[in-house]
Design an enzyme around this catalytic site. Structure first.
Site, short mmCIF file in Angstrom:
data_model
loop_
_atom_site.label_atom_id
_atom_site.label_comp_id
_atom_site.label_asym_id
_atom_site.label_seq_id
_atom_site.Cartn_x
_atom_site.Cartn_y
_atom_site.Cartn_z
N THR A 104 89.89 2.50 88.30
CA THR A 104 89.57 2.04 87.21
C THR A 104 90.72 1.15 86.33
O THR A 104 90.50 0.11 85.64
CB THR A 104 88.76 2.86 86.37
OG1 THR A 104 87.55 3.39 87.02
CG2 THR A 104 88.47 2.31 84.96
N SER A 143 81.65 -3.42 88.62
CA SER A 143 82.12 -2.19 88.43
C SER A 143 83.36 -2.06 89.22
O SER A 143 83.69 -2.73 90.03
CB SER A 143 81.17 -1.22 88.96
OG SER A 143 81.82 0.29 88.96
N THR A 144 84.27 -1.02 88.55
CA THR A 144 85.46 -0.82 89.46
C THR A 144 85.14 -0.42 90.64
O THR A 144 85.73 -0.75 91.94
CB THR A 144 86.28 0.48 88.79
OG1 THR A 144 86.72 0.03 87.45
CG2 THR A 144 87.28 0.98 89.69
N ASN A 145 83.94 0.42 91.09
CA ASN A 145 83.58 0.76 92.47
C ASN A 145 83.20 -0.26 93.39
O ASN A 145 83.14 0.19 94.53
CB ASN A 145 82.41 1.94 91.83
CG ASN A 145 82.86 3.12 90.99
OD1 ASN A 145 84.06 3.13 90.81
ND2 ASN A 145 81.88 3.68 90.65
N SER A 321 131.13 4.95 111.66
CA SER A 321 131.50 6.14 111.22
C SER A 321 132.79 6.00 110.07
O SER A 321 133.31 4.91 110.03
CB SER A 321 132.18 6.91 112.33
OG SER A 321 132.79 8.13 112.03
N SER A 322 132.94 7.06 109.29
CA SER A 322 133.91 6.96 108.05
C SER A 322 134.94 7.91 108.73
O SER A 322 136.05 7.70 108.04
CB SER A 322 133.45 7.62 106.79
OG SER A 322 132.89 8.93 107.03
N LYS A 327 133.69 3.25 116.32
CA LYS A 327 132.24 3.85 116.51
C LYS A 327 131.33 2.89 115.85
O LYS A 327 131.23 2.44 114.69
CB LYS A 327 132.30 5.11 116.06
CG LYS A 327 130.93 5.89 116.55
CD LYS A 327 130.74 7.39 116.18
CE LYS A 327 129.76 8.12 116.76
NZ LYS A 327 128.44 7.66 116.37
#
Length: 471
Positions: A104, A143-145, A321-322, A327
C-alpha cells in the site's frame, strides 16, 4: 526549512508538514516514518517505478474510456506516468523496499507523485488535491491489491529480459572458448580423481549448454508471471470498478508496456496466489546453483599455479594477498559464488513469504518483489562480469595438459575391449607403482607389445564413441 518551504497535507490520522518541493505527500511521509528498515528506497528498483508508470497510464486510459475520469484529468495523469516511464522523478519514490501493508505504501507513493506531477501539468501547485486527488483520480477503479502485484510482475518481466541477455552473453563466451579449445586434449576427472581423456573444448561446451537450458527454464517462468489480476480491486470481486474495466485495462497495459500480459481467468484466485513468484524464484535458484558449480570448476581447474590442477589460467585481475607477493586469486568466479549464495537465500525468503499468505491476500509481496529483484539484478551483473573479466581471457595450459595425457594411466581404459578389465587394471596398477609408461608395462607383462599399445592408445580417438565395424 522555513515555514514557506513546507506545505501541509492531511489524512484521516491528522496533518503533516511536507517539504514544498516533494512530489510525494502525507501517506508517503507516514510510510517513511513507519518503515526505517533497509535504508533502500523504492527508487532503487527502477523497473518497478517504470512499471507503476505503465500501470497507472493504462488505468487512466481505461477510466477515460469508461467515463470514470474526464479528459483533462486523465491526460494529465497519463502525461505524469509517461515521465516516470522515461526515468524522471524516480528519486521521489522514497518508501523503504521492505514495508508492511501489502504494498500500500508503494502504491500511495506512486499515486501522490503522479497526482502532483499532473497538478503541475494543469497549472496548479502541489497538494491541490481538491483539483486532482491521488486516491479519487490517480487510483480510480483500483486497489493496491491489484495494482501492486501487477506492477511487480511487469517489473520482473523487464528484469528477466535483462538477465536473459546477460546469460546469452556468458553462454556465447563459453561457446567461443569451447571452439578455441576443441583440439586441446586433457584428462577428465570424476570425484576429483583422474578419469578418461576428453578435450578442454568438450569441458567448456558443457557450461554453455547448461546456461542454454536455464535460459529456456527462465522463459517458462516468465510466461507464468504475465498473468495479472488488474481489475480485481480489493479481493478479486472488482468492487468499485465499472463493468468491463478489467478487460480494457489489461489490454491497454499490454499495448502500452509491450509486455504480453493477460487477465487472469479467476481474479479472486489471482489476488491471493503467489505461486508464480515461487516458481520464478526456484528457477533463479537453479540458474545460480549451476553457475556457481561452473565457477567452482573454474577455480579448481585454475588452482595453483604450481601446486594445483593448473589446467587453465584465469586472467589476473588484482593482487591476491596483502602478504604474499605475486599471489593472484580467482576473484571473479568467487563473486559469482557469493551472488549464488544470496540468490539461494532469497529463494527461502520468497518461499516463506508465499506460504505466509492468508485468505484473500498475501501481505508479504513487498519482500518477495525485493528478493526477486535482487536475485535478477545481481545475477545479471555477475554473468556479464564473469564473461568480461574472466571467461574471455581464459587460457589453456597446453604443455601441462599434453604431458598429463601422455603419462596418464587412465588411457588403459581404452584397452578394456581388447584385453579385458582385469588385465587392464593390472597394467594400470603396475604403471602407478613403478612410474613406467603404459606401453612398457604392457610389454613387460606379456600382455601387448609396445607397437600394439601405441596403435590403440591414440589420444585423439579417445574422446569419441567407438565406431562400429560396418563404419
Amino acid at each position: 526549512m522555513t515555514a514557506q518551504e513546507f506545505r501541509t497535507e492531511q489524512d484521516f490520522l491528522g496533518e503533516k508538514r511536507i517539504p514544498a518541493d516533494a512530489y510525494w505527500g502525507v501517506h508517503t511521509a507516514r510510510a517513511v516514518e513507519n518503515f526505517p528498515i533497509s535504508g533502500t528506497p523504492i527508487s532503487a528498483m527502477p523497473e518497478l517505478v517504470r512499471a507503476f508508470g505503465f500501470v497507472k497510464k493504462a488505468t487512466a486510459r481505461a477510466n477515460l474510456q469508461l467515463g470514470v475520469l474526464d479528459d483533462k484529468r486523465a491526460r494529465a495523469i497519463m502525461h505524469a506516468c509517461e515521465r516516470l516511464v522515461a526515468g524522471e522523478f524516480h528519486e521521489q519514490f522514497v518508501v523503504d523496499v521492505i514495508q508492511g501493508g501489502a504494498g500500500t505504501s508503494t502504491n500511495m507513493n506512486a499515486n501522490e507523485v503522479i497526482a502532483n506531477l499532473a497538478l503541475e501539468k494543469l497549472g496548479f501547485e502541489k497538494g491541490r488535491y481538491d483539483v486532482l486527488h491521488p486516491n479519487d483520480h490517480v487510483n480510480a477503479s483500483q486497489s493496491t491489491n491489484d495494482v501492486y502485484p501487477t506492477a511487480v510482475r511487469l517489473a520482473l518481466w523487464f528484469g528477466i529480459d535483462q538477465l536473459l541477455d546477460a546469460m546469452a552473453v556468458l553462454r556465447a563466451g563459453f561457446e567461443a572458448k569451447a571452439e578455441e579449445f576443441r583440439n586441446v586434449l586433457k584428462i577428465g576427472r570424476t570425484q576429483l580423481q583422474d578419469a578418461v581423456p576428453m578435450t578442454l573444448g568438450q569441458e567448456f561446451s558443457t557450461y554453455a549448454v547448461m546456461i542454454e537450458e536455464d535460459e529456456a527454464r527462465l522463459r517458462e517462468a516468465r510466461a507464468l508471471i504475465q498473468e495479472i489480476n488488474l481489475g480485481a480491486t480489493a479481493i478479486g470481486t472488482g468492487i468499485n470498478a465499472p463493468a468491463g474495466y478489467a478487460e480494457i485495462a489489461c489490454g491497454l497495459l499490454a499495448e502500452i508496456s509491450g509486455v504480453p500480459v493477460v487477465k487472469s481467468k479467476n481474479l479472486v484466485e489471482a489476488t491471493q496466489d503467489t505461486g508464480a513468484f515461487v516458481q520464478l524464484s526456484g528457477v533463479l535458484k537453479r540458474v545460480a546453483t549451476k553457475l556457481s558449480k561452473t565457477c567452482n570448476d573454474l577455480r579448481l581447474l585454475s588452482s595453483g599455479p604450481q601446486a594445483g590442477f593448473g589446467d587453465i589460467r584465469l586472467p589476473a585481475r588484482q593482487a591476491g594477498s596483502s602478504i604474499m607477493p605475486g599471489k593472484v586469486n580467482p576473484v571473479i568466479p568467487e563473486v559469482m559464488n557469493q551472488v549464488a549464495f544470496e540468490v539461494i537465500g532469497n529463494d527461502i525468503t520468497v518461499t516463506m513469504a508465499s506460504e505466509a499468505g492468508q485468505l484473500q491476500l498475501n501481505a508479504f509481496e513487498p519482500i518477495m518483489g525485493w528478493s526477486l529483484h535482487k536475485s535478477i539484478r545481481h545475477l545479471s551483473c555477475a554473468c556479464r562480469t564473469l564473461q568480461a573479466h574472466c571467461v574471455a581471457g581464459i587460457e589453456a595450459n597446453h604443455e601441462l595438459l599434453a604431458r598429463r595425457v601422455r603419462e596418464s594411466v587412465t588411457l588403459v581404459t581404452a584397452l578394456n575391449p581388447i584385453i579385458g578389465y582385469e588385465k587392464a587394471a593390472l597394467i594400470a596398477k603396475t604403471a602407478i607403482a613403478t612410474g613406467a609408461p603404459i606401453d612398457e608395462v604392457a610389454h613387460s607383462l606379456g600382455i601387448l607389445t609396445r607397437e600394439q599399445v601405441e596403435a590403440l592408445l591414440v589420444p585423439e580417438l579417445l574422446t569419441q564413441p567407438l565406431r562400429s565395424a560396418k563404419e
